[in-house]
Structure formats: C-alpha cells, structure tokens
Design a protein around this motif. Structure first.
Motif, PDB file in Angstrom:
ATOM      1  N   ASN A 166       0.852  -1.191   0.000  1.00 14.94           N
ATOM      2  CA  ASN A 166       0.000   0.000   0.000  1.00 14.94           C
ATOM      3  C   ASN A 166       0.884   1.236   0.000  1.00 14.94           C
ATOM      4  OD1 ASN A 166      -2.918  -1.091   0.690  1.00 14.94           O
ATOM      5  ND2 ASN A 166      -1.497  -2.176   2.032  1.00 14.94           N
ATOM      6  N   ILE A 167       0.471   2.238  -0.762  1.00 13.38           N
ATOM      7  CA  ILE A 167       1.184   3.510  -0.791  1.00 13.38           C
ATOM      8  C   ILE A 167       0.166   4.616  -0.528  1.00 13.38           C
ATOM      9  CG2 ILE A 167       2.587   5.111  -2.134  1.00 13.38           C
ATOM     10  CD1 ILE A 167       4.092   2.576  -1.807  1.00 13.38           C
TER      11      ILE A 167
ATOM     12  N   HIS B  62      -3.630  25.131 -20.354  1.00 11.35           N
ATOM     13  CA  HIS B  62      -3.978  23.712 -20.457  1.00 11.35           C
ATOM     14  C   HIS B  62      -2.977  22.920 -21.283  1.00 11.35           C
ATOM     15  CE1 HIS B  62      -7.675  24.794 -18.519  1.00 11.35           C
ATOM     16  NE2 HIS B  62      -8.017  25.583 -19.503  1.00 11.35           N
ATOM     17  N   LYS B  63      -1.699  23.224 -21.120  1.00  9.92           N
ATOM     18  CA  LYS B  63      -0.669  22.541 -21.887  1.00  9.92           C
ATOM     19  C   LYS B  63       0.074  21.481 -21.086  1.00  9.92           C
ATOM     20  CE  LYS B  63       0.283  26.355 -25.079  1.00  9.92           C
ATOM     21  NZ  LYS B  63       1.325  27.293 -25.574  1.00  9.92           N
ATOM     22  N   ASP B  64       0.056  21.600 -19.788  1.00 14.81           N
ATOM     23  CA  ASP B  64       0.770  20.642 -18.955  1.00 14.81           C
ATOM     24  C   ASP B  64       0.232  20.732 -17.534  1.00 14.81           C
ATOM     25  OD1 ASP B  64       3.041  23.147 -19.403  1.00 14.81           O
ATOM     26  OD2 ASP B  64       2.415  22.689 -17.358  1.00 14.81           O
ATOM     27  N   ARG B  65       0.684  19.824 -16.687  1.00 17.37           N
ATOM     28  CA  ARG B  65       0.302  19.911 -15.288  1.00 17.37           C
ATOM     29  C   ARG B  65       1.439  19.435 -14.399  1.00 17.37           C
ATOM     30  NH1 ARG B  65      -3.433  15.399 -16.461  1.00 17.37           N
ATOM     31  NH2 ARG B  65      -2.777  13.535 -15.319  1.00 17.37           N
ATOM     32  N   ILE B  66       1.356  19.826 -13.136  1.00 19.93           N
ATOM     33  CA  ILE B  66       2.371  19.502 -12.146  1.00 19.93           C
ATOM     34  C   ILE B  66       1.670  18.919 -10.929  1.00 19.93           C
ATOM     35  CG2 ILE B  66       4.162  20.432 -10.611  1.00 19.93           C
ATOM     36  CD1 ILE B  66       4.389  22.784 -12.683  1.00 19.93           C
ATOM     37  N   THR B  67       2.168  17.801 -10.441  1.00 13.09           N
ATOM     38  CA  THR B  67       1.683  17.270  -9.172  1.00 13.09           C
ATOM     39  C   THR B  67       2.820  17.297  -8.163  1.00 13.09           C
ATOM     40  OG1 THR B  67       2.202  14.976  -9.775  1.00 13.09           O
ATOM     41  CG2 THR B  67      -0.010  15.769 -10.271  1.00 13.09           C
ATOM     42  N   ILE B  68       2.480  17.535  -6.910  1.00 10.07           N
ATOM     43  CA  ILE B  68       3.456  17.512  -5.825  1.00 10.07           C
ATOM     44  C   ILE B  68       2.908  16.600  -4.735  1.00 10.07           C
ATOM     45  CG2 ILE B  68       4.780  18.843  -4.153  1.00 10.07           C
ATOM     46  CD1 ILE B  68       4.432  21.287  -5.951  1.00 10.07           C
ATOM     47  N   ASP B  69       3.647  15.538  -4.442  1.00  7.27           N
ATOM     48  CA  ASP B  69       3.239  14.546  -3.454  1.00  7.27           C
ATOM     49  C   ASP B  69       4.104  14.662  -2.207  1.00  7.27           C
ATOM     50  OD1 ASP B  69       1.530  13.651  -5.433  1.00  7.27           O
ATOM     51  OD2 ASP B  69       2.864  12.027  -6.059  1.00  7.27           O
ATOM     52  N   PHE B  70       3.492  14.449  -1.053  1.00  7.04           N
ATOM     53  CA  PHE B  70       4.222  14.532   0.208  1.00  7.04           C
ATOM     54  C   PHE B  70       3.535  13.653   1.242  1.00  7.04           C
ATOM     55  CE2 PHE B  70       1.218  17.925  -0.313  1.00  7.04           C
ATOM     56  CZ  PHE B  70       0.546  18.013   0.888  1.00  7.04           C
ATOM     57  N   GLN B  71       4.179  13.506   2.402  1.00  2.97           N
ATOM     58  CA  GLN B  71       3.719  12.596   3.457  1.00  2.97           C
ATOM     59  C   GLN B  71       3.540  11.180   2.898  1.00  2.97           C
ATOM     60  OE1 GLN B  71       0.474  14.137   5.831  1.00  2.97           O
ATOM     61  NE2 GLN B  71       1.460  16.106   6.125  1.00  2.97           N
ATOM     62  N   LEU B  72       4.520  10.737   2.148  1.00  2.00           N
ATOM     63  CA  LEU B  72       4.495   9.413   1.517  1.00  2.00           C
ATOM     64  C   LEU B  72       4.713   8.321   2.563  1.00  2.00           C
ATOM     65  CD1 LEU B  72       4.532   7.834  -1.234  1.00  2.00           C
ATOM     66  CD2 LEU B  72       7.022   8.062  -1.152  1.00  2.00           C
ATOM     67  N   LYS B  73       3.851   7.301   2.515  1.00  2.11           N
ATOM     68  CA  LYS B  73       3.968   6.166   3.430  1.00  2.11           C
ATOM     69  C   LYS B  73       3.749   4.874   2.654  1.00  2.11           C
ATOM     70  CE  LYS B  73       0.669   5.151   6.408  1.00  2.11           C
ATOM     71  NZ  LYS B  73      -0.222   5.147   7.608  1.00  2.11           N
ATOM     72  N   ALA B  74       4.669   3.920   2.828  1.00  2.00           N
ATOM     73  CA  ALA B  74       4.549   2.598   2.224  1.00  2.00           C
ATOM     74  C   ALA B  74       4.366   1.582   3.340  1.00  2.00           C
ATOM     75  CB  ALA B  74       5.799   2.272   1.410  1.00  2.00           C
TER      76      ALA B  74
ATOM     77  N   SER C   3      10.090   5.536  -8.923  1.00  2.00           N
ATOM     78  CA  SER C   3       8.814   4.842  -8.843  1.00  2.00           C
ATOM     79  C   SER C   3       8.455   4.679  -7.375  1.00  2.00           C
ATOM     80  CB  SER C   3       8.925   3.474  -9.515  1.00  2.00           C
ATOM     81  OG  SER C   3       7.898   2.612  -9.063  1.00  2.00           O
ATOM     82  N   LYS C   4       7.315   5.223  -6.966  1.00  3.88           N
ATOM     83  CA  LYS C   4       6.881   5.043  -5.580  1.00  3.88           C
ATOM     84  C   LYS C   4       6.782   3.565  -5.235  1.00  3.88           C
ATOM     85  CE  LYS C   4       3.985   9.237  -5.329  1.00  3.88           C
ATOM     86  NZ  LYS C   4       3.895   9.544  -6.778  1.00  3.88           N
ATOM     87  N   TYR C   5       6.272   2.801  -6.199  1.00  2.97           N
ATOM     88  CA  TYR C   5       6.125   1.369  -5.963  1.00  2.97           C
ATOM     89  C   TYR C   5       7.479   0.716  -5.699  1.00  2.97           C
ATOM     90  CZ  TYR C   5       5.512  -3.571  -6.837  1.00  2.97           C
ATOM     91  OH  TYR C   5       5.538  -4.934  -6.711  1.00  2.97           O
ATOM     92  N   CYS C   6       8.453   0.982  -6.556  1.00  7.86           N
ATOM     93  CA  CYS C   6       9.761   0.334  -6.401  1.00  7.86           C
ATOM     94  C   CYS C   6      10.464   0.775  -5.122  1.00  7.86           C
ATOM     95  CB  CYS C   6      10.635   0.617  -7.621  1.00  7.86           C
ATOM     96  SG  CYS C   6      10.081  -0.234  -9.118  1.00  7.86           S
ATOM     97  N   VAL C   7      10.376   2.067  -4.809  1.00  9.98           N
ATOM     98  CA  VAL C   7      10.994   2.562  -3.575  1.00  9.98           C
ATOM     99  C   VAL C   7      10.316   1.932  -2.364  1.00  9.98           C
ATOM    100  CG1 VAL C   7      11.287   4.614  -2.127  1.00  9.98           C
ATOM    101  CG2 VAL C   7      11.855   4.705  -4.560  1.00  9.98           C
ATOM    102  N   GLY C   8       8.980   1.814  -2.424  1.00  9.47           N
ATOM    103  CA  GLY C   8       8.265   1.178  -1.323  1.00  9.47           C
ATOM    104  C   GLY C   8       8.652  -0.279  -1.158  1.00  9.47           C
ATOM    105  N   ILE C   9       8.708  -1.025  -2.260  1.00 10.41           N
ATOM    106  CA  ILE C   9       9.090  -2.432  -2.203  1.00 10.41           C
ATOM    107  C   ILE C   9      10.509  -2.589  -1.667  1.00 10.41           C
ATOM    108  CG2 ILE C   9       9.663  -4.449  -3.619  1.00 10.41           C
ATOM    109  CD1 ILE C   9       6.709  -4.196  -3.190  1.00 10.41           C
TER     110      ILE C   9
END
Length: 266
Positions: free
Chosen positions: A156-157, A169-181, A224-230
C-alpha cells in the motif's frame, strides 16, 4: 513533514486561483511524458510562489490537498519490480487507486514503452479489492506475459497530493508529500520528502519550469513510488543494486535539515 512545513505549504496553496476537477480533463495526458524531481518539503512553498502566475490549483469541496491510497500488485517473486530494477523496456505496473476525499476508486494499468512514453488504462471500480474481477483479468492478460492469477497484492502507498494545471492547459504539475509505504507487517514513512512530477506532451514542454527546478537545485530523478516502497518494505527479498543511489538520495533529502539535503541532492 513537520507541522511548520505543512502550515507553510497550506498557506502557499491559498495564493493560487482555483480550478475544478473538470480542468484536469482538459490536460488528460494519457499518452504523456513526465519528469520527476525529489525535493525537501521546505522548498515547496518557494516553488509554489514562482508558479502561481501561470498555473491554477485544483480545488474540490474547498480542498486543495488530497489524500491518495494505492494498492499495488506483483507476482510472488516480484517480477514487475525486478523488470524496473533491471531497466527492462516495455514494462508495466498494476494498481488500484482510491481518491479518498472524492470516494472514487479505479483499477489502473500503466505501460511504459521503449521510447519512455507512458500509457495508462483505467477503469472505475466500486472500491479497493485484493482479487481481480473479470474485466481486470482481461485487461491484465492483454499486456502481461503471464496469467492474471499470478499477481497478488504487495504493498500500500499513501500520500497527499496537490495538482497544478497550466492556465493554457498545456501541462500539469503534481506535488506529493507525506508518503507512506506499508503492508500488514511493516511501514516506512518518508519524512520531509516531496516528489514533484511534471507531466506534458512532447510538443508542450515548459522551459520556465525546468529552469525553476535548476535555480532551486532540484534535479530530475527517476523514481517509482512502488519500487521505492518495495525496496524498503521487502528489502531482504528483492534486488536493490540499481536503486542504491536513488535510495541514498531519498534518505538524505527526507531526513536531513534543508541546508544539508541540498548538498547531496544531485
């Protein structure tokens, strides 16, 4: 993320003009390219200050920071993880994602080809579940070299995300934080780590954004959040050699004071 940094981030988002979820649909970017960057959470308010003139922030029900939950699947021997670790081209991920605040869930397949282009297929589902339904099995077996029954839930992530959409409307940016695996035995919280992802079509790259990252000593870092979490949760069961440099960066950026983390960000 410290309480002070959380408050600074919340205040920084208030300076943006709000956009609705409908605006994301104008920048779907399902056949997209992306660049990822690792930053200390204390850097994010400064970055947002520079972006507010050209980007809108997604808001829904008066919220601008949203909770995400993903459940990732892999084989017993972590085939998908090791394909990524071994830098195999034409690889994919299997996950279910819940947009917690909106109470919406999707089954998603992400496929990255040998030209570094990402394609995503998603289907709405009632809720996160550990056993694939018939539609999910069919989608998996259209691209997977093995039977859908060979996949099982692995990790789980959870994280919080804010999303910015270019006013044109040409691009977008996401910012993720408080990541928990986590799984049912172990948990890893990535303190003070923020993941910035710039998503664009090849014809619409915003050079100003790339210059902003460089000015703030925030450098592109494939992640990759998945790979870092694994790699953290199953560290004794999977190969990590090709991820050692990335894991070192993440550890330093997320655990050290800002001034020290900048020194090793490259």
């Amino acid at each position: 993320m410290t309480e002070r940094n959380t408050n600074l981030l919340s205040n920084a988002t208030k300076a943006f003009t709000a956009a609705s979820l409908k605006d994301i649909k104008k920048v779907k970017l399902l056949n997209r390219r992306d660049k990822k960057y690792l930053a200390h959470s204390a850097q994010i308010p400064t970055i947002l200050e520079k972006l507010k003139e050209n980007y809108l922030i997604i808001e829904d029900n008066d919220q601008r920071l949203f909770d995400y939950h993903s459940l990732y699947f892999d084989t017993k021997d972590f085939m998908l993880y090791h394909q990524h670790h071994n830098k195999k081209k034409n690889r994919f991920k299997i996950r279910q994602r819940e947009y917690v605040d909106a109470n919406l869930s999707y089954f998603e397949l992400k496929y990255k080809n040998n030209k570094s282009k990402t394609f995503k297929t998603r289907k709405k589902i009632p809720e996160i579940h550990e056993n694939f339904n018939e539609l999910e099995k069919d989608l998996i077996e259209n691209i997977s070299p093995i039977n859908a029954s060979s996949y099982e839930p692995k990790i789980n992530i959870d994280y919080k995300r804010l999303t910015l959409v270019n006013k044109n409307h040409k691009d977008r940016i996401t910012i993720d934080f408080q990541l928990k695996a986590y799984n049912n035995k172990n948990e890893k919280l990535f303190k003070n780590l923020s993941i910035i992802e710039y998503k664009y079509d090849s014809s619409t790259m915003n050079r100003d954004f790339l210059d902003l990252m460089k000015e703030n000593r925030i450098y592109e870092s494939s992640m990759s959040k998945y790979c870092v979490g694994i790699a953290n949760i199953y560290k004794h069961l999977v190969k990590q050699n090709n991820f050692k440099s990335l894991l070192y960066k993440i550890k330093k950026v997320s655990s050290l004071p800002l001034a020290d983390s900048l020194a090793i960000a490259r």
